[in-house]
Design a protein around this motif. Structure first.
Motif, mmCIF file in Angstrom:
data_model
loop_
_atom_site.group_PDB
_atom_site.id
_atom_site.type_symbol
_atom_site.label_atom_id
_atom_site.label_comp_id
_atom_site.label_asym_id
_atom_site.label_seq_id
_atom_site.Cartn_x
_atom_site.Cartn_y
_atom_site.Cartn_z
ATOM 1 N N PHE A 192 -19.956 107.462 -51.535
ATOM 2 C CA PHE A 192 -20.849 108.035 -52.239
ATOM 3 C C PHE A 192 -20.493 109.506 -51.969
ATOM 4 O O PHE A 192 -19.186 109.760 -51.446
ATOM 5 N N ALA A 193 -20.143 109.869 -53.431
ATOM 6 C CA ALA A 193 -19.482 111.254 -53.942
ATOM 7 C C ALA A 193 -20.605 111.963 -54.241
ATOM 8 O O ALA A 193 -21.695 112.142 -54.932
ATOM 9 N N LEU A 194 -21.149 113.337 -53.370
ATOM 10 C CA LEU A 194 -21.872 114.281 -53.586
ATOM 11 C C LEU A 194 -21.848 115.658 -53.588
ATOM 12 O O LEU A 194 -21.018 115.767 -52.901
ATOM 13 N N ARG A 202 -28.131 119.002 -52.670
ATOM 14 C CA ARG A 202 -27.537 118.049 -51.347
ATOM 15 C C ARG A 202 -28.793 117.961 -50.069
ATOM 16 O O ARG A 202 -28.901 117.526 -49.549
ATOM 17 N N ILE A 218 -20.890 109.307 -46.576
ATOM 18 C CA ILE A 218 -20.327 110.074 -47.500
ATOM 19 C C ILE A 218 -18.792 110.680 -47.479
ATOM 20 O O ILE A 218 -18.101 110.854 -46.686
ATOM 21 N N GLU A 221 -17.259 115.192 -50.792
ATOM 22 C CA GLU A 221 -17.706 116.494 -51.571
ATOM 23 C C GLU A 221 -16.743 117.387 -51.948
ATOM 24 O O GLU A 221 -15.814 117.929 -52.157
ATOM 25 N N ILE A 228 -17.799 115.243 -59.353
ATOM 26 C CA ILE A 228 -18.289 114.244 -58.912
ATOM 27 C C ILE A 228 -18.405 113.429 -59.360
ATOM 28 O O ILE A 228 -18.195 111.933 -59.371
ATOM 29 N N VAL A 232 -17.259 109.511 -59.785
ATOM 30 C CA VAL A 232 -17.558 108.319 -59.957
ATOM 31 C C VAL A 232 -17.645 107.388 -60.935
ATOM 32 O O VAL A 232 -17.683 106.101 -61.027
ATOM 33 N N THR A 239 -23.729 107.864 -56.595
ATOM 34 C CA THR A 239 -23.792 109.741 -56.411
ATOM 35 C C THR A 239 -25.187 109.712 -56.370
ATOM 36 O O THR A 239 -26.058 108.618 -57.100
ATOM 37 N N CYS A 240 -26.240 110.748 -55.751
ATOM 38 C CA CYS A 240 -27.347 111.446 -56.437
ATOM 39 C C CYS A 240 -27.669 112.741 -57.003
ATOM 40 O O CYS A 240 -27.132 113.114 -56.632
#
Length: 300
Positions: A192-194, A202, A218, A221, A228, A232, A239-240
């Motif tokens: 993930f990229a958060l 976050r 993760i 960041e 981000i 992605v 990511t979210c």
């Protein structure tokens, strides 16, 4: 003709029940104020006060006149507010604090439309985290705030809540999209990229991991949502994000998204807030109305 200054003298006597107190307020001699009241009674051909041991008491005619003066004062105040609003829409300023997520398309679109209609209005926009947005609005440093899942505070008013559930976002064609929806428990094998912990996004992700006893890997960041999204779109990282952040990329087919089933993610929102103890300026109220209308028509 009823003179405004005489009506003001009359109202001061009526409110205080005393010629002397009213005279002190107006910085004139009690005898001069008494003559003004006598002339007003002569003009109306009616007694306005009865002198009693308790002071100056209104007669029935006096009460009617006092109600008229009070209503007229409210009308004048409303007129002055409208004039002030008109002037502010020509020369006013609006101070906004916002999360970065709202700056992708939603807020710029409203700013552009508003500026086309009211070119004299200046804007000061500060981009910061959700807690900082709430602090700035609560302290009066910004008139309008847009925060992600705004924390409850006594010094701000929630004007609107825009439902913005978190989505799983990745490049189009990513294998994670095979099932059509997902939950954190199904994502342990992906990187993930958060956003970092400055973001309300976050905090919601961390809460979901704790609630579902899931651990995301993760790999990246950042305090830049734009970075981000770019990362992605060019890798297999996920990511979210709420839809408001990536809807243009989905339209351009550089990103794709699916819902996250976990309840905390589903309850996410962007909240529009103002300060509790202060009425926004005329320009800010006009902009707020356009902001709320756009939110309702776009995201309801």
């Amino acid at each position: 003709m009823l003179q405004p200054h005489v009506l003001k003298y009359f109202a001061d006597v009526a409110r205080n029940g005393s010629l002397r107190v009213a005279a002190d307020l107006q910085d004139i001699a009690p005898s001069a104020l008494s003559r003004q009241i006598s002339q007003l009674e002569k003009f109306l051909d009616a007694k306005l006060f009865v002198r009693t041991a308790k002071g100056m008491q209104l007669t029935e005619v006096g009460r009617e006149l006092f109600l008229f003066v009070e209503e007229s004062n409210r009308g004048v105040e409303a007129l002055l507010h409208r004039i002030e609003d008109i002037d502010e829409l020509r020369h006013g300023a609006v101070r906004i604090a916002t999360i970065e997520g709202a700056t992708t398309s939603f807020l710029p679109d409203v700013l552009a439309r508003f500026s086309a209609s009211f070119p004299g209005i200046k804007f000061e926009v500060v981009v910061c985290g959700s807690n900082d947005v709430a602090h700035r609005v609560g302290r009066g440093e910004s008139e309008i705030g847009l925060a992600f899942n705004c924390p409850s505070r006594e010094d701000v008013i929630l004007r609107a809540r825009i439902a913005q559930p978190l989505n799983l976002v990745a490049r189009p064609g990513h294998p994670v999209f095979q099932d059509g929806e997902t939950s954190f428990s199904q994502l342990k094998n992906f990187q993930f990229a958060l956003p970092n912990r400055r973001f309300g996004i976050r905090r919601l992700i961390d809460q979901t991991m704790h609630a579902t006893q899931s651990e995301l890997t993760i790999a990246f960041e950042s305090d830049s949502l734009q970075l981000i999204k770019q990362l992605v779109s060019q890798t297999d990282m996920l990511t979210c994000l709420p839809r408001i952040v990536f809807e243009r990329e989905v339209s351009n087919q550089t990103l794709a998204a699916i819902p996250i089933k976990d309840a905390i993610c589903s309850a996410a929102s962007i909240d529009i807030i103002t300060q509790q103890s202060r009425t926004p300026s005329g320009a800010a109220r006009k902009f707020l109305a356009m902001l709320l209308d756009t939110a309702k028509s776009t995201y309801s």
